[in-house]
Design a protein around this motif. Structure first.
Motif, PDB file in Angstrom:
ATOM      1  N   ASP A   1      51.413  32.386  44.445  1.00  0.00           N
ATOM      2  CA  ASP A   1      51.176  32.010  42.757  1.00  0.00           C
ATOM      3  C   ASP A   1      49.836  32.973  42.216  1.00  0.00           C
ATOM      4  O   ASP A   1      49.250  33.482  43.168  1.00  0.00           O
ATOM      5  N   ASP A   2      49.876  32.987  40.996  1.00  0.00           N
ATOM      6  CA  ASP A   2      48.693  33.929  40.402  1.00  0.00           C
ATOM      7  C   ASP A   2      47.420  33.120  40.424  1.00  0.00           C
ATOM      8  O   ASP A   2      46.805  33.657  40.007  1.00  0.00           O
TER       9      ASP A   2
ATOM     10  N   ASP B   1      55.701  30.168  42.525  1.00  0.00           N
ATOM     11  CA  ASP B   1      55.372  30.016  41.004  1.00  0.00           C
ATOM     12  C   ASP B   1      56.225  31.007  40.161  1.00  0.00           C
ATOM     13  O   ASP B   1      56.949  31.902  40.734  1.00  0.00           O
TER      14      ASP B   1
ATOM     15  N   ASP C   1      55.447  31.892  36.247  1.00  0.00           N
ATOM     16  CA  ASP C   1      54.659  32.714  34.993  1.00  0.00           C
ATOM     17  C   ASP C   1      53.503  33.606  35.841  1.00  0.00           C
ATOM     18  O   ASP C   1      52.694  32.891  36.598  1.00  0.00           O
ATOM     19  N   ASP C   2      53.613  34.730  35.533  1.00  0.00           N
ATOM     20  CA  ASP C   2      52.428  35.599  35.984  1.00  0.00           C
ATOM     21  C   ASP C   2      52.492  35.725  37.426  1.00  0.00           C
ATOM     22  O   ASP C   2      51.743  36.421  38.103  1.00  0.00           O
ATOM     23  N   THR C   3      53.696  35.335  38.120  1.00  0.00           N
ATOM     24  CA  THR C   3      53.889  35.562  39.429  1.00  0.00           C
ATOM     25  C   THR C   3      55.136  36.305  39.787  1.00  0.00           C
ATOM     26  O   THR C   3      55.148  37.523  40.286  1.00  0.00           O
TER      27      THR C   3
END
Ligand SMILES: [Mg+2]
Length: 273
Positions: free
Chosen positions: A205-206, A20, A22-24
């Motif tokens: 992933d987050d 992933d 974003d934020d990962t």
């Protein structure tokens, strides 16, 4: 490493890293997620004319449909996907993201295939990985447009198609024509497009929901942004930077491969002497 019984052939446990964005690939604390949420709420107010409980609706749709956009389509709003993305992502303060040479070195030192799997549009993904200085670290990319090709843009599915959709989050909720994580059909399409064998792939992933679907489909899973392992999670990392400590097996294959046979024998002989 896996060993085939009765043979000397060693097969790597993983053939592919699926990641992933974003934020990962960057920390949630960067502030990008907060700005993105503000833009989504502004889009709902200014472009769709939603006035009541915008924040609550935004959160509810995100929770139920994987993305707020997918939820907005499900409850009957029709809009141009490119316009949505340029409003929500195109105005983000990308300067908050800084080059990450540590991540770049980590990714470059892993010899197996690396594939991006994001619900965001390809422009956003390209800008993020460019800001992080890791745009040359990936072999393939699955983005919004890969799963929702432009031909289907803004066009609602037929009643029959909707009935067949496996990404319907809950039988009591209306279906969405948008294909996205965490629903199974997004993963199945991604596997086909990028030629991925889930049993040989490790997914970062987050989002716990995204990881739970991934696990049910046979992927190995890494929760990024948390050190707590839970259902659906094989590994948990506070930061993507911790991947080498938590997953040394991703590098073991390379270390074995690059050490010449004669050197291996020499080391073993020395240790045993
Ligand atoms: Mg994410």
């Amino acid at each position: 490493m896996d060993y085939e019984e009765g043979q000397h052939v060693q097969k790597p446990k993983y053939e592919c890293l699926l990641l992933d964005v974003d934020d990962t690939l960057y920390a949630k604390s960067s502030g990008i997620a907060v700005e993105c949420m503000k833009n989504i709420e502004e889009y709902m107010i200014n472009k769709l004319g939603i006035v009541d409980n915008v924040r609550e609706l935004c959160a509810k749709l995100y929770k139920e449909y994987g993305t707020t956009m997918a939820g907005l389509r499900a409850i009957g709003y029709n809009f141009d996907y490119d316009e949505y993305h340029s409003f929500v992502h195109g105005r983000l303060p990308y300067e908050l993201l800084k080059p990450d040479p540590v991540l770049r070195n980590l990714l470059h030192s892993i010899s197996i295939r690396k594939v991006i799997f994001s619900n965001a549009d390809k422009k956003h993904v390209a800008r993020v990985i460019s800001r992080l200085g890791i745009e040359d670290c990936f072999d393939d990319s699955i983005c919004f447009e890969s799963l929702n090709p432009p031909a289907a843009k803004g066009v609602a599915k037929t009643e029959d198609q909707i009935k067949d959709d496996s990404h319907k989050p809950n039988p009591m909720l209306p279906s969405t024509p948008v294909i996205c994580k965490p629903f199974e059909d997004a993963y199945e399409q991604a596997f086909k497009i990028a030629n991925i064998n889930p049993q040989k792939t490790i997914f970062f992933d987050d989002s716990i929901r995204n990881l739970q679907t991934a696990k049910s489909l046979g992927l190995h899973t890494v929760w990024v942004g948390s050190s707590q392992r839970t259902n659906g999670v094989d590994h948990a990392l506070e930061s993507i930077h911790n991947m080498k400590e938590a997953l040394p097996e991703l590098w073991e294959a390379i270390e074995r491969d690059i050490m010449p046979c004669s050197e291996k024998v020499a080391v073993e002989t020395y240790v045993g002497a």
